[in-house]
Design a protein around this motif. Structure first.
Motif, PDB file in Angstrom:
ATOM      1  N   SER A 104       7.829   2.930   7.691  1.00 27.95           N
ATOM      2  CA  SER A 104       8.314   2.629   9.009  1.00 27.95           C
ATOM      3  C   SER A 104       9.632   3.269   9.375  1.00 27.95           C
ATOM      4  O   SER A 104      10.659   2.649   8.538  1.00 27.95           O
ATOM      5  CB  SER A 104       8.174   1.095   9.451  1.00 27.95           C
ATOM      6  OG  SER A 104       8.934   0.765  10.770  1.00 27.95           O
ATOM      7  N   PRO A 105       9.786   3.792  10.341  1.00 25.15           N
ATOM      8  CA  PRO A 105      11.141   4.768  10.445  1.00 25.15           C
ATOM      9  C   PRO A 105      12.075   3.824  11.073  1.00 25.15           C
ATOM     10  O   PRO A 105      13.238   4.054  11.503  1.00 25.15           O
ATOM     11  CB  PRO A 105      10.918   5.929  11.292  1.00 25.15           C
ATOM     12  CG  PRO A 105       9.555   5.579  12.025  1.00 25.15           C
ATOM     13  CD  PRO A 105       8.942   4.575  11.141  1.00 25.15           C
ATOM     14  N   VAL A 118       4.157   1.852  14.289  1.00 24.43           N
ATOM     15  CA  VAL A 118       4.814   2.964  13.866  1.00 24.43           C
ATOM     16  C   VAL A 118       4.523   3.418  12.499  1.00 24.43           C
ATOM     17  O   VAL A 118       5.056   4.343  11.844  1.00 24.43           O
ATOM     18  CB  VAL A 118       6.132   2.883  14.382  1.00 24.43           C
ATOM     19  CG1 VAL A 118       6.415   2.840  15.820  1.00 24.43           C
ATOM     20  CG2 VAL A 118       6.942   1.954  13.350  1.00 24.43           C
ATOM     21  N   VAL A 119       3.943   2.525  11.473  1.00 22.55           N
ATOM     22  CA  VAL A 119       3.718   2.847  10.261  1.00 22.55           C
ATOM     23  C   VAL A 119       2.504   3.841  10.296  1.00 22.55           C
ATOM     24  O   VAL A 119       1.602   3.774  10.669  1.00 22.55           O
ATOM     25  CB  VAL A 119       3.210   1.664   9.514  1.00 22.55           C
ATOM     26  CG1 VAL A 119       3.102   1.993   8.075  1.00 22.55           C
ATOM     27  CG2 VAL A 119       4.313   0.632   9.411  1.00 22.55           C
ATOM     28  N   ALA A 329      17.302  13.196  16.964  1.00 21.46           N
ATOM     29  CA  ALA A 329      16.453  11.893  17.883  1.00 21.46           C
ATOM     30  C   ALA A 329      14.993  12.276  17.803  1.00 21.46           C
ATOM     31  O   ALA A 329      14.535  13.513  17.891  1.00 21.46           O
ATOM     32  CB  ALA A 329      16.751  11.827  19.145  1.00 21.46           C
ATOM     33  N   ALA A 330      14.273  11.368  17.100  1.00 21.25           N
ATOM     34  CA  ALA A 330      12.704  11.342  16.911  1.00 21.25           C
ATOM     35  C   ALA A 330      11.868  10.244  17.677  1.00 21.25           C
ATOM     36  O   ALA A 330      12.431   9.283  17.734  1.00 21.25           O
ATOM     37  CB  ALA A 330      12.528  11.587  15.424  1.00 21.25           C
ATOM     38  N   ASP A 331      10.736  10.509  17.977  1.00 21.39           N
ATOM     39  CA  ASP A 331       9.953   9.605  18.444  1.00 21.39           C
ATOM     40  C   ASP A 331       9.435   8.817  17.440  1.00 21.39           C
ATOM     41  O   ASP A 331       8.751   9.457  16.616  1.00 21.39           O
ATOM     42  CB  ASP A 331       8.845  10.372  19.215  1.00 21.39           C
ATOM     43  CG  ASP A 331       7.643   9.267  19.790  1.00 21.39           C
ATOM     44  OD1 ASP A 331       7.540   8.124  19.254  1.00 21.39           O
ATOM     45  OD2 ASP A 331       7.066   9.614  20.772  1.00 21.39           O
ATOM     46  N   PRO A 332       9.647   7.531  17.255  1.00 17.29           N
ATOM     47  CA  PRO A 332       9.197   6.810  15.951  1.00 17.29           C
ATOM     48  C   PRO A 332       7.831   6.734  15.785  1.00 17.29           C
ATOM     49  O   PRO A 332       7.348   6.382  14.692  1.00 17.29           O
ATOM     50  CB  PRO A 332       9.979   5.535  16.385  1.00 17.29           C
ATOM     51  CG  PRO A 332      10.064   5.414  17.605  1.00 17.29           C
ATOM     52  CD  PRO A 332      10.542   6.843  18.094  1.00 17.29           C
ATOM     53  N   ALA A 333       6.878   6.669  16.978  1.00 15.71           N
ATOM     54  CA  ALA A 333       5.472   6.669  16.809  1.00 15.71           C
ATOM     55  C   ALA A 333       5.117   8.086  16.349  1.00 15.71           C
ATOM     56  O   ALA A 333       3.995   7.748  15.488  1.00 15.71           O
ATOM     57  CB  ALA A 333       4.941   6.435  18.216  1.00 15.71           C
ATOM     58  N   LYS A 373      12.927   7.473  29.148  1.00 15.89           N
ATOM     59  CA  LYS A 373      13.236   6.280  28.619  1.00 15.89           C
ATOM     60  C   LYS A 373      12.399   5.722  27.411  1.00 15.89           C
ATOM     61  O   LYS A 373      10.885   6.220  27.323  1.00 15.89           O
ATOM     62  CB  LYS A 373      13.241   5.140  29.585  1.00 15.89           C
ATOM     63  CG  LYS A 373      14.201   5.347  30.818  1.00 15.89           C
ATOM     64  CD  LYS A 373      14.208   4.167  31.732  1.00 15.89           C
ATOM     65  CE  LYS A 373      15.279   4.395  32.876  1.00 15.89           C
ATOM     66  NZ  LYS A 373      15.296   3.425  33.821  1.00 15.89           N
ATOM     67  N   GLY A 374      12.769   5.005  26.466  1.00 17.43           N
ATOM     68  CA  GLY A 374      12.068   4.499  25.301  1.00 17.43           C
ATOM     69  C   GLY A 374      12.794   4.258  24.149  1.00 17.43           C
ATOM     70  O   GLY A 374      14.300   4.282  24.252  1.00 17.43           O
ATOM     71  N   THR A 375      12.169   3.983  22.858  1.00 17.80           N
ATOM     72  CA  THR A 375      12.880   3.755  21.590  1.00 17.80           C
ATOM     73  C   THR A 375      12.864   5.064  20.993  1.00 17.80           C
ATOM     74  O   THR A 375      11.725   5.688  20.836  1.00 17.80           O
ATOM     75  CB  THR A 375      12.313   2.648  20.974  1.00 17.80           C
ATOM     76  OG1 THR A 375      12.419   1.409  22.017  1.00 17.80           O
ATOM     77  CG2 THR A 375      12.749   2.534  19.628  1.00 17.80           C
TER      78      THR A 375
END
Length: 398
Positions: A104-105, A118-119, A329-333, A373-375
């Protein structure tokens, strides 16, 4: 692998020559378990010699040779291959690894709820080959997918690990290190459920990592690449000129390593959580660091990357260009990179340095206004060839 940080390999040429010739010249031609045991013992001997000659200064390089011994020992599987270097077909002994890990990042409260979604598995294939009659001469190829082209960013930059490329490194055993800058590769694998036969020895790596499941695997590997020395000044690196390295499609026996828990800390892993390949060269000194983020009303996020010198003396941190830090920055998904601080920047191609006083710290700031927007998972790295520092943070843009 960190391709821009080669300075620690070169000073050991004479030592490696003596260690290799004294311990490896008995390697038989037919690869079997006896050969694997002898090969592992030889690389252990090289690792011990490197460590004893340089102490802490050579710890990373010694660990790399020790890890190579572990890669041979775990499974005890070797294959003869032919690698063509500058048009000359040369006999090598090789083994291969398929590593799989779930990760998981995210970290912290924000990501706690997201972790299950996200794993995802991280898959990496590595070929490790050494010349049969000169084991100091090593070729290593690492890739996450067959479609990735060979490439390396030879100036220090954090973008390199996030740019999807296959990583090729060539050690000539005489103090020279080259990195693949272009080319193609293909590594396919077929894993079985047969357990590995771990050879006895002083460093049974898998045995001390209970979260690893080791089974046998067969690979077919081919590559064709151009390797160059790092283009920034590297102390005592004897690498000059350009080499061509190629390997026609050949079978290689190896192992599949499945990690059920994180195989290493974020600073010791490949981006995304995958374990590093056996040969990993990096600066000696790790400096503690933190990454924080603040967001204003317009949605602009300001990152502060703080590096602390816990040493008793000032740290003269060297940089190959005017760039000193890199943020990504990366999309964690999905792991997709959505922003990097250097993407639209120009850096002076001149050596620079910054001194951090003993017990002091240095802070670097970067700003980013996400379009969506987002994580995001944000990683920061000191782009130095003399010191290591990295940190990660999660930010939710509202």
């Amino acid at each position: 692998m960190r391709f821009d940080q080669t300075r620690r390999l070169a000073p050991l040429a004479a030592l490696l020559f003596a260690a290799a010739c004294s311990s490896y010249d008995l390697l038989p031609a037919a690869p079997d378990l006896v050969d694997a045991a002898r090969a592992a013992a030889s690389f252990d001997h090289i690792a011990d010699s490197v460590q004893s000659s340089g102490g802490a200064a050579n710890a990373d390089l010694a660990a790399s040779y020790g890890a190579l011994a572990g890669a041979v020992r775990n499974g005890g599987r070797l294959s003869p291959v032919t690698i063509t270097i500058d048009g000359v077909p040369t006999s090598f002994i090789a083994t291969a690894q398929l590593t799989e890990s779930s990760f998981s990042p995210c970290s912290g409260q924000i990501c706690a709820a997201l972790a299950p979604s996200v794993v995802r598995p991280v898959v990496t294939r590595s070929l490790i080959a050494w010349q049969k009659d000169d084991p100091r001469r090593v070729v290593q190829l690492t890739a996450a997918a067959d479609s990735l082209k060979i490439g390396a960013q030879l100036f220090p930059s954090f973008a390199a690990p996030f740019v999807p490329t296959a990583l090729l490194v060539y050690l000539d055993g005489k103090g020279g290190t080259w990195f693949g800058t272009s080319g193609t590769q293909k590594m396919t694998s077929a894993a079985s459920e047969a357990p590995c036969t771990t050879l006895a020895g002083s460093r049974p790596v898998i045995a001390i990592v209970p979260s690893v499941r080791c089974t046998l695997a067969e690979f077919t590997i081919a590559f064709n690449g151009i390797a160059e020395p790092s283009r920034f000044i590297v102390a005592n690196n004897t690498a000059t000129g350009i080499h061509s390295l190629a390997m026609a499609a050949q079978p290689v026996s190896g192992v599949r390593l499945q990690y059920t828990t994180p195989p290493c800390s974020p600073s010791a892993c490949l981006p995304g959580g995958g374990p590093l390949p056996p040969i990993d060269v990096k600066p000696t000194t790790m400096l503690p660091s933190t990454l924080t983020a603040t967001q204003d009303a317009s949605g602009t996020v300001t990152f502060t990357f703080t590096v602390t010198n816990t040493l008793a003396s000032p740290a003269n941190v060297g940089f190959a260009t005017s760039q000193q830090v890199e943020l990504v920055a990366a999309d964690p998904a999905t792991g997709a990179v959505v922003w990097s601080s250097s993407a639209a920047a120009l850096f002076a191609q001149a050596m620079t340095s910054r001194t951090i006083a003993a017990g002091g710290s240095a802070s670097f700031t970067e700003s980013w206004k996400p379009a969506v927007k987002g994580t995001y998972t944000v990683s920061a790295l000191l782009t130095s060839y003399t010191h290591r520092a990295s940190a990660r943070a999660s930010v939710t843009v509202r």
